[in-house]
Design a protein around this motif. Structure first.
Motif, PDB file in Angstrom:
ATOM      1  N   SER A 156       0.955  -1.142   0.196  1.00  0.00           N
ATOM      2  CA  SER A 156      -0.260  -0.369   0.222  1.00  0.00           C
ATOM      3  C   SER A 156       0.693   1.321   0.074  1.00  0.00           C
ATOM      4  O   SER A 156       2.116   1.415  -0.261  1.00  0.00           O
ATOM      5  N   ILE A 157       0.845   2.602   0.195  1.00  0.00           N
ATOM      6  CA  ILE A 157       1.108   4.009   0.408  1.00  0.00           C
ATOM      7  C   ILE A 157       1.040   4.380   1.403  1.00  0.00           C
ATOM      8  O   ILE A 157       0.127   4.816   2.055  1.00  0.00           O
ATOM      9  N   THR A 210      -2.198   6.062   2.648  1.00  0.00           N
ATOM     10  CA  THR A 210      -3.383   6.441   2.398  1.00  0.00           C
ATOM     11  C   THR A 210      -4.750   6.710   2.849  1.00  0.00           C
ATOM     12  O   THR A 210      -5.564   7.113   2.034  1.00  0.00           O
ATOM     13  N   ASP A 211      -4.463   6.707   3.904  1.00  0.00           N
ATOM     14  CA  ASP A 211      -5.895   6.896   4.552  1.00  0.00           C
ATOM     15  C   ASP A 211      -5.532   8.495   5.029  1.00  0.00           C
ATOM     16  O   ASP A 211      -6.980   8.552   5.993  1.00  0.00           O
ATOM     17  N   TYR A 260      -6.512   6.994  -3.505  1.00  0.00           N
ATOM     18  CA  TYR A 260      -5.570   7.055  -2.397  1.00  0.00           C
ATOM     19  C   TYR A 260      -6.844   6.567  -0.912  1.00  0.00           C
ATOM     20  O   TYR A 260      -6.690   5.231  -0.050  1.00  0.00           O
ATOM     21  N   LYS A 279      -7.205   2.593  -1.472  1.00  0.00           N
ATOM     22  CA  LYS A 279      -6.085   2.046  -1.241  1.00  0.00           C
ATOM     23  C   LYS A 279      -6.470   1.674   0.000  1.00  0.00           C
ATOM     24  O   LYS A 279      -6.807   0.726   0.932  1.00  0.00           O
ATOM     25  N   ARG A 325       3.428  -0.063   4.157  1.00  0.00           N
ATOM     26  CA  ARG A 325       2.657   0.989   3.274  1.00  0.00           C
ATOM     27  C   ARG A 325       4.726   1.631   2.733  1.00  0.00           C
ATOM     28  O   ARG A 325       4.565   1.752   3.353  1.00  0.00           O
TER      29      ARG A 325
END
Length: 243
Positions: free
Chosen positions: A94-95, A98-99, A107, A110, A128
């Motif tokens: 993930s990134i 993202t949240d 985002y 994801k 992440r």
């Protein structure tokens, strides 16, 4: 151990497969090109059958409003196949942040992928990563107008794809985290600064202008795309990667 690497022929997946096999394990790459479709489910049960660990590196083909449906369908299909096959560990890439970017639907998508994995009743790990160095050329192209590139002063912590792949492989080899590991590069730049560094190293006539309304990263608040706390810091510096 046996690993099924879904999205295993791409930038990260191909390197993860290579690293796991070099360590003496059996890692098999799966993708559309090998007959596995995470949206229709074609070939998915066969791909994960007898795998100890499944690594999911698939990505939405677009960053737009279609991306949440991609991640919901692909994760639902993948987790159903993993439960049927008795898979003991699912790893997802993930990134970082993202949240924390409500202005970008990709985002949000994801973050939805992560939430589905957490609720999936299979031991899991989420890696992440920060923004890939390899994507900088694409980022420059998104906001190029003639010889001008407009970029916001968004803090970015670029990481080499090889370092991401090493981290994903290490996590896949370990005990499920049932949580999240963040990994980022060793240096933080603003995106406009990073654009200038890139074009100074490989000049093509373009210049960078700071514009905090330009491109998708203009929607990013503060420094949410940089690692915090107990993150892993990768070794490759952007200047070394450029050279």
């Amino acid at each position: 151990m046996k690993f099924a690497v879904i999205g295993g022929t791409g930038l990260i997946g191909s390197q993860v497969v290579k690293k796991l096999n070099a360590a003496g394990h059996e890692a098999v790459p799966h993708s559309m090109s090998t007959g596995v479709d995470v949206i229709t489910g074609q070939g998915l049960e066969e791909a994960v059958a007898e795998a100890d660990v499944v690594v999911n590196l698939t990505n939405s083909p677009t960053f737009d409003d279609a991306s949440p449906a991609f991640f919901r369908t692909s994760m639902d299909n993948l987790l159903a196949a993993c439960r049927k096959g008795g898979v003991g560990h699912v790893v997802v890439l993930s990134i970082v942040g993202t949240d924390q970017v409500p202005g970008l639907v990709y985002y949000q998508a994801k973050a939805l992928q992560e939430d589905i994995l957490k609720a999936g009743r299979i031991p899991y790990s989420i890696v992440r990563a920060t923004q890939f160095m390899e994507f900088m050329d694409a980022v420059l192209s998104w906001t190029t107008d003639g010889e001008t590139v407009r970029l916001p002063a968004t803090p970015i912590q670029p990481i080499a794809a090889k370092d991401v792949s090493d981290t994903v492989a290490d996590v896949a080899l370990g005990t499920p985290l049932n949580g999240t590991l963040e990994v980022g590069g060793p240096d933080v730049f603003t995106l406009d600064e990073l654009g200038r560094i890139t074009l100074e190293a490989h000049p093509d006539g373009r210049t960078v202008v700071t514009d905090d309304t330009a491109g998708m990263f203009a929607a990013v608040p503060g420094d949410v795309l940089t690692t915090k706390g107990d993150a892993r810091i990768a070794p490759t510096h952007y200047a070394d990667w450029l050279s």
